[in-house]
Design a protein around this motif. Sequence first.
Motif, short mmCIF file in Angstrom:
data_model
loop_
_atom_site.label_atom_id
_atom_site.label_comp_id
_atom_site.label_asym_id
_atom_site.label_seq_id
_atom_site.Cartn_x
_atom_site.Cartn_y
_atom_site.Cartn_z
N ARG A 1 9.47 11.60 -16.70
CA ARG A 1 8.88 11.71 -15.37
C ARG A 1 8.62 10.34 -14.77
N HIS A 2 8.59 9.31 -15.59
CA HIS A 2 8.34 7.95 -15.11
C HIS A 2 9.53 7.38 -14.32
N ALA A 3 10.66 8.08 -14.34
CA ALA A 3 11.82 7.64 -13.55
C ALA A 3 11.46 7.56 -12.07
N GLU A 4 10.71 8.54 -11.59
CA GLU A 4 10.30 8.55 -10.18
C GLU A 4 9.49 7.30 -9.85
N PHE A 5 8.53 6.95 -10.70
CA PHE A 5 7.71 5.76 -10.49
C PHE A 5 8.57 4.49 -10.48
N ALA A 6 9.48 4.39 -11.44
CA ALA A 6 10.35 3.20 -11.51
C ALA A 6 11.22 3.08 -10.27
N PHE A 7 11.77 4.20 -9.80
CA PHE A 7 12.56 4.15 -8.57
C PHE A 7 11.68 3.79 -7.37
N GLY A 8 10.42 4.22 -7.38
CA GLY A 8 9.49 3.83 -6.32
C GLY A 8 9.23 2.33 -6.33
N LEU A 9 9.03 1.76 -7.52
CA LEU A 9 8.87 0.31 -7.62
C LEU A 9 10.12 -0.41 -7.12
N SER A 10 11.26 0.14 -7.45
CA SER A 10 12.51 -0.45 -7.00
C SER A 10 12.58 -0.48 -5.47
N LEU A 11 12.11 0.59 -4.84
CA LEU A 11 12.09 0.63 -3.37
C LEU A 11 11.14 -0.42 -2.79
N VAL A 12 10.01 -0.63 -3.44
CA VAL A 12 9.07 -1.66 -2.97
C VAL A 12 9.73 -3.03 -3.06
N GLY A 13 10.37 -3.32 -4.18
CA GLY A 13 11.07 -4.59 -4.33
C GLY A 13 12.17 -4.75 -3.30
N LEU A 14 12.93 -3.69 -3.09
CA LEU A 14 14.01 -3.73 -2.10
C LEU A 14 13.46 -3.98 -0.71
N LEU A 15 12.36 -3.35 -0.38
CA LEU A 15 11.75 -3.54 0.94
C LEU A 15 11.36 -4.99 1.16
N VAL A 16 10.65 -5.56 0.20
CA VAL A 16 10.20 -6.95 0.34
C VAL A 16 11.39 -7.90 0.38
N ALA A 17 12.38 -7.69 -0.48
CA ALA A 17 13.57 -8.54 -0.49
C ALA A 17 14.34 -8.43 0.82
N THR A 18 14.45 -7.23 1.35
CA THR A 18 15.17 -7.02 2.61
C THR A 18 14.44 -7.70 3.76
N ILE A 19 13.12 -7.58 3.79
CA ILE A 19 12.35 -8.25 4.85
C ILE A 19 12.55 -9.76 4.76
N TYR A 20 12.49 -10.29 3.54
CA TYR A 20 12.71 -11.73 3.39
C TYR A 20 14.10 -12.12 3.91
N GLN A 21 15.11 -11.43 3.43
CA GLN A 21 16.48 -11.81 3.76
C GLN A 21 16.79 -11.67 5.24
N HIS A 22 16.34 -10.57 5.85
CA HIS A 22 16.76 -10.28 7.23
C HIS A 22 15.76 -10.70 8.30
N ALA A 23 14.52 -11.03 7.91
CA ALA A 23 13.54 -11.39 8.94
C ALA A 23 12.88 -12.74 8.71
N LEU A 24 12.80 -13.19 7.48
CA LEU A 24 12.02 -14.40 7.20
C LEU A 24 12.85 -15.60 6.76
N SER A 25 14.13 -15.40 6.58
CA SER A 25 14.96 -16.51 6.10
C SER A 25 16.13 -16.74 7.04
N ALA A 26 16.76 -17.88 6.86
CA ALA A 26 17.94 -18.24 7.65
C ALA A 26 19.19 -17.88 6.84
N MET A 27 19.54 -16.61 6.87
CA MET A 27 20.70 -16.13 6.11
C MET A 27 21.98 -16.71 6.70
N PRO A 28 22.89 -17.22 5.87
CA PRO A 28 24.17 -17.74 6.37
C PRO A 28 24.94 -16.65 7.14
#
Length: 144
Positions: A81-108
């Motif tokens: 049942r912990h798979a759901e929690f791990a996938f949730g953590l993955s979404l949190v990481g993806l959200l923060v990484a996406t915000i950094y890449q597309h809003a906070l950094s100068a992506m090439p």
Amino acid sequence: MATLARAPVHLWTVGVLAVLWNAYGAFDYVMSQIQDAAYLAQFSEADRIYFASFPGWAVAAWALGVWGGLAGSLLLLARSRHAEFAFGLSLVGLLVATIYQHALSAMPADLKTAPMLAMTVVIWAVAIGLFVYAHQMRARGLLR
């Protein structure tokens, strides 16, 4: 101890495909972090400089997204049942990484092309899909 219902074939299919998908993400993360010259040769010099310039918190978010997804995939195969929690953590990481890449950094510019943006959409779709799938499998009593 209650026994679990027999797992449907789709659980094994989704689990194996999820492991393969997320294992590639883990491979990409590791090769980028160890700055493997052969792997990074596929990227432009500007891309390599960009990847190396990620602040620690953005690298941590990327790691959470990647390793959370791989852990969730393995936990899904283990019918945990912990798979759901791990996938949730993955979404949190993806959200923060996406915000950094597309809003906070100068992506090439070559990382902002339509195919690259489409890949970001696919990554999001798969990550959300795996979270929803794990939630449904847990709700159906197929994960312990």
